[in-house]
Design a protein around this motif. Structure first.
Motif, mmCIF file in Angstrom:
data_model
loop_
_atom_site.group_PDB
_atom_site.id
_atom_site.type_symbol
_atom_site.label_atom_id
_atom_site.label_comp_id
_atom_site.label_asym_id
_atom_site.label_seq_id
_atom_site.Cartn_x
_atom_site.Cartn_y
_atom_site.Cartn_z
ATOM 1 N N LEU A 19 -41.256 74.587 -17.610
ATOM 2 C CA LEU A 19 -40.512 73.795 -18.592
ATOM 3 C C LEU A 19 -39.743 72.660 -17.903
ATOM 4 C CD1 LEU A 19 -39.052 76.616 -20.908
ATOM 5 C CD2 LEU A 19 -40.964 75.072 -21.382
ATOM 6 N N ALA A 33 -38.735 69.674 -20.245
ATOM 7 C CA ALA A 33 -37.616 70.005 -21.131
ATOM 8 C C ALA A 33 -36.318 70.117 -20.344
ATOM 9 C CB ALA A 33 -37.900 71.311 -21.872
ATOM 10 N N ALA A 80 -36.753 76.161 -14.123
ATOM 11 C CA ALA A 80 -37.625 75.439 -15.054
ATOM 12 C C ALA A 80 -39.039 75.316 -14.498
ATOM 13 C CB ALA A 80 -37.045 74.059 -15.340
ATOM 14 N N SER A 82 -39.742 78.488 -24.225
ATOM 15 C CA SER A 82 -40.194 77.216 -24.793
ATOM 16 C C SER A 82 -39.137 76.159 -24.552
ATOM 17 C CB SER A 82 -40.448 77.363 -26.300
ATOM 18 O OG SER A 82 -39.222 77.607 -26.980
ATOM 19 N N GLY A 83 -39.557 74.897 -24.683
ATOM 20 C CA GLY A 83 -38.631 73.800 -24.486
ATOM 21 C C GLY A 83 -37.489 73.827 -25.485
#
Length: 407
Positions: free
Chosen positions: A246, A249, A241, A300-301
C-alpha cells in the motif's frame, strides 16, 4: 456579535508561520538525511539513521537551557538567535565532505531548532488571549501538525526530482522567511526581566528547577509515552506500507492526518476552553488507540487512509491539548520552562522510540507492533487519569491568569 478577544492577530499569525517553517525544515531533513548519508558517504544503515535522529538529541539537550534563559534574554531575541543559527548551519551542509562532520553538524543543528521551537511555543502563549488559550494553542500546534505532513512530502519530492543539495537550498529559504516573519513580530516581554537577571546572578548552586518546570512533569510524562507510540508511525510506516503493498496510499497518510486534524481543530479548541481539558483529552486518546488498531489491520488503501484521519484527530488533538495543559500549570513567568520541559519529554519519546521499537519489530512484525502501540495508547488513558485527569486544574490556572491580565 462575538465579544471574545481577537485570536488571529498579526503576531499570532507570524509566530505560527515561523513555527511552521521551522518544523517543515525539520521534517524535510528527517526523511532525506538517511538516504543522503548512504548515497554520498556510503554510511551503514545504523549510521545513516543516526544522521537523521541525532538532530533530535541536540534539541533535547538545549531545550532546558533555552527555557531557563528565555526570560532574561527575551522571547523575540532568543527566537532571532535560534533561527539565525539555524540558517548559518544550513549553509554549512553544502561543503560537508565526511559522515563525521555531517553527524556533528546535525547535532549542533538540533541546538538551533531546540532554541527556535522553544521560543515560538513561549511566544504563542504570550500573544494568545488567556480566555482562548485552548483554542489558540490548538491552532498554533496545527502549524507543527501541517509541517508533519507537508515536510516529508516536499522532502521526498525534491530528493526524487532535483539534485540532492536542493533540499538544503529549500530549507535555507524557509528558514530565511521564518527569520523575516520573526523580525515583523511585536512580542510582549516581561517587565521583571532585569530583576530576574539579578536573582540569577546571585545563584551559585545548580538547581533542577532552573532548567525544568516541575508542574509540567505529569503531563510531560504522559506525552513521552504517547510520543513513543506515535514514533512507530514516523519510523516504520514506509516499511509497513511496502510489506502490505500500500505504498501509494501511504504517501497520503499524513495528508489525511493533517486534513482531518485541521477540520476538527475549531471544535476541539473551543471545547477545551468551554468544558475543560478532560472533555478533549479522553476522547482524543481513545481515538488515537482506535486509529492504531485500524492501522494494524489495514488491508486496503481506504483503511490505511481512514487510520490516518482518525489518528490525526486523536494524536494531533491530544498533543496540542497536552502542551496547553503544560503551560497552564506553570506560573506565568515560567511558561518558557514549561514549554521546554514539555518538548524535552515529547522529543525524547519521538527520538528514542524508533531505537527501542526496532528491537520489537523482528519478534512481532509491523502489524504486531501497531497492535502493541494501540494497547499502550489505551493504557495511557489510565496514565493520563492518574497523572493529571483526576486533578484537572488548568481551568483554575487559566482563570487566575485571566484575572491577572485584566487587573
Amino acid at each position: 456579535m462575538d465579544q471574545r478577544p481577537k485570536l488571529w492577530t498579526k503576531d499570532f499569525i507570524m509566530v505560527s508561520t515561523s513555527n511552521f517553517l521551522l518544523f517543515v525544515s525539520f521534517y524535510m531533513l528527517m526523511v532525506t538525511l538517511a538516504f543522503y548519508s548512504i548515497e554520498h558517504f556510503q554510511a551503514s544503515d545504523s549510521i545513516a539513521g543516526l544522521a537523521s535522529s541525532i538532530f533530535v538529541l541536540g534539541a533535547v539537550i538545549v531545550r532546558p537551557i533555552a527555557g531557563k534563559i528565555i526570560e532574561t534574554v527575551g522571547r523575540k531575541k532568543l527566537l532571532i538567535i535560534g533561527i539565525s543559527l539555524f540558517i548559518v548551519i544550513m549553509l554549512l551542509y553544502f561543503p560537508v565532505n565526511s559522515i563525521g562532520l555531517l553527524l556533528l553538524l546535525r547535532f549542533i543543528h538540533g541546538f538551533a531548532f531546540g532554541i527556535g521551537s522553544t521560543a515560538t511555543g513561549t511566544i504563542a502563549v504570550d500573544v494568545i488571549p488567556p480566555s482562548r488559550r485552548g483554542e489558540g494553542m490548538g491552532y498554533f500546534a496545527t502549524s507543527m501538525n501541517l509541517a508533519m505532513a507537508i515536510g516529508p512530502f516536499l522532502g521526498l519530492i525534491i530528493s526524487q526530482y532535483f539534485a540532492d543539495t536542493m533540499i538544503f537550498v529549500a530549507t535555507t529559504i524557509f528558514a530565511i522567511i521564518a527569520l523575516i516573519t520573526t523580525l515583523l513580530m511585536n512580542v510582549p516581554e516581561r517587565e521583571s526581566v532585569a530583576e530576574d537577571v539579578t536573582v540569577q546572578a546571585v545563584k551559585k548552586k545548580f538547581q533542577l528547577r532552573d532548567y525544568f518546570e516541575k508542574a509540567a512533569f505529569p503531563i510531560a510524562t504522559f506525552i513521552l509515552i504517547a510520543g513513543l507510540a506515535y514514533s512507530s508511525i514516523l519510523s516504520f510506516m514506509t516499511a509497513y506500507a511496502t510489506e502490505i503493498n500500500l505504498v501509494d496510499a501511504a504517501s497520503f497518510f499524513f495528508v489525511m492526518y493533517a486534513a482531518f486534524l485541521l477540520l476538527s481543530r475549531p471544535f476541539t479548541g473551543r471545547m477545551f476552553d468551554l468544558k475543560g481539558e478532560n472533555y478533549v483529552m479522553y476522547p482524543s486518546i481513545l481515538l488515537f488507540g482506535i486509529g492504531l488498531v485500524i492501522l494494524s489491520q489495514a488491508e486496503s488503501g481506504i483503511t490505511l487512509l481512514a487510520a490516518g484521519a482518525i489518528i490525526g484527530i486523536g494524536f494531533g488533538t491530544l498533543q496540542s491539548s497536552a502542551q496547553t495543559i503544560a503551560v497552564s500549570m506553570a506560573e506565568q513567568h515560567r511558561v518558557g520552562l514549561a514549554t521546554s520541559t514539555f518538548f524535552v519529554f515529547y522529543d525524547f519519546g519521538i527520538g528514542v522510540g524508533p531505537f527501542l521499537l526496532g528491537f520489537i519489530v523482528p519478534h512481532t512484525g509491523y502489524q504486531g507492533l501497531y497492535t502493541a502501540m494501540a494497547v499502550i495508547a489505551f493504557i495511557s488513558i489510565a496514565v493520563y487519569y492518574f497523572l493529571h485527569g483526576r486533578k484537572s486544574v488548568t481551568k483554575r490556572k487559566e482563570n487566575s491568569w485571566t484575572e491577572k491580565t485584566s487587573s
